[in-house]
Design a protein around this motif. Sequence first.
Motif: not given
Lengths: 323, 248
Positions: B226-248
């Motif tokens: 994902l691009n920086k533009r589509s993430v607003s904060s490190p917290e959101e990036l962290m959340k996205i990362m957790r979710e993708t990893i859980v789903r994977h």
Amino acid sequence: MNNKSFINNMFHKNGRALGSIGYFILLMAIFFIGAPEAWIRPNLHQSVFVMMPTLIFLTIPLVFLVASGEIDLSFASTYAVAAYVFALLVKIGIDPGICFVAGLLTGAAIGALVGTLIVVFRLSSLVASLGVLFLLRGVILLLTNSRSITIMQVENHWIYPLLVGKFYGFPMQIFWAAIFIIFCYYFFNKHVFGIHIQHVGDNSVSAEQMGINVNAVKIKAFMFVGVGAALGGMFTTMITYTFFPTQGFGYLLLALAAVFVGGTPYWGGLGTIIGAVFGVGVIAYMEVGIIAIGWSGEWRQFFNGLIILLALLGHRLHGERVR
Amino acid sequence: MENIIQLDKVTKKFGGITALNKASLHVKKGEVVGLIGDNGAGKSTLIKTLVGVYSPDEGHILIRGKNVNSWNALKAREAGIETVFQDRALTPQQSIVKNIFMGKELRYPFGFIKEKEQIKEANRLIREIGFTSNLINADSPVGNLSGGERQGVAIARAIYNNAELIVLDEPTNNLSLNETQKVFDFVLNVKKSNRSVLFIGHNIYHVYDISDRFVILDRGEVVHELNKRSVSSPEELMKIMRETIVRH
Ligand SMILES: Nc1ncnc2c1ncn2[C@@H]1O[C@H](COP(=O)(O)OP(=O)(O)O)[C@@H](O)[C@H]1O
Ligand SMILES: [Mg+2]
């Protein structure tokens, strides 16, 4: 740059060599005090001067190899194989200059084989080269039927006065050994080959990651040991006009002792050429000096052993391996 | 924009472990890519494959769009890629200057080394990085340096060659705040000169701040980009990362 760190660096870079110079001076002082009249007789030093060049040719390439993190024992047999090739070719009438090159190539080829074997199959260099040491010696004894080869004819060829003749009484082999020392000093300290050897012996994973071909560097170091052994074997054969099938064996432990007494640590990454020269000096003078001060030859082994242990303690005093 | 380097469906196994599974990744000119993932996700394996330390079991490596064969660490450096490895790839008994020029020594013909020039350059680099104290000179062994200072040596090495792509594997681990800021400044400088950085870290805050694009790696697979533009904060990036990893 402040003074203290300058001195520290000087010590770090040269301390190990200084240690072996210290041993040499101490030994000379003991012998001189023990037998001053024997010490000023030139024939004592002459026999050292026959032995020292050969030991130099054997020991200094070993410094490169030990610094690369490997060891080789087979050089003591490579010595004889190269000398055999040289003597045999001279005997059948080939130009000794060509025979000399053939001997050098033999040494390099054996080194390459030993190195490749060890590096490719990840063998212990100590054990594998011990195997090669016996194997090659066996080959030599079988091929020669344990008989020696005499090559008086080399004396009439230009290569004899050039390599082992006397220049106004000065033995040429000393001159070549000196050239070899200077060459190796620069090769080890100021040339990519030596620098890469030090990186590889220090941390081969780091060296590999930085694009150094670790295996190639090690194989080249084994080849250099082979070339040194060939030089030693051929020089000795020329000086004595004789190849004999057991030659070289006696140098095995002496050359190894000279490396470590010379201040090169066993763990790789570091080495000193100047130190090795003095290590050779200690070992060579020990061989003749003990007799000169009127002790029996048995003491030689005792003192060689003692000095190796002292050298190890010296390594310890100089500091642990930094990681 | 041109891809400086591209990994195409690369698989790398260590015995029974599949450290990389059909992983693809590219870095464009002038771009900072942040590669994130848990410990053991395969980040270091990915970059070591990229820079020729490991050879892939499957897949391709492309440099400026061209397939390379018999890729190795030396070729990677010659192609303008410099790496600060996670283990720093130093030789501790050797001097700082020897480490900075390891594998890429400044040479006269026949392989003799330009020692004076190397020392001069090393001293300049040490000052430029500003990592080491004034007591330390280029001749002292790396083994005497602190962790941060060793890191400085590894970075100095990567700087020297003006590489097109600089790969940094967990460069801010064990660094002080001040030192971390220096690493960031360095990355921004590289970007400013239109060169590229591949930045690896498991500290999301560090990666977030300096990257233009994020690649999430999990158990050897690239699971999200994902691009920086589509993430607003490190917290959101962290959340996205957790979710993708859980789903994977
Ligand atoms: N040289 C190696 N030999 C065997 N297994 C390895 C090696 N390098 C990495 N691995 C394994 O591959 C996986 C990925 O490791 P690594 O790439 O170091 O992960 P990361 O850098 O994301 O923490 C781990 O399970 C690790 O144990
Ligand atoms: Mg890692």
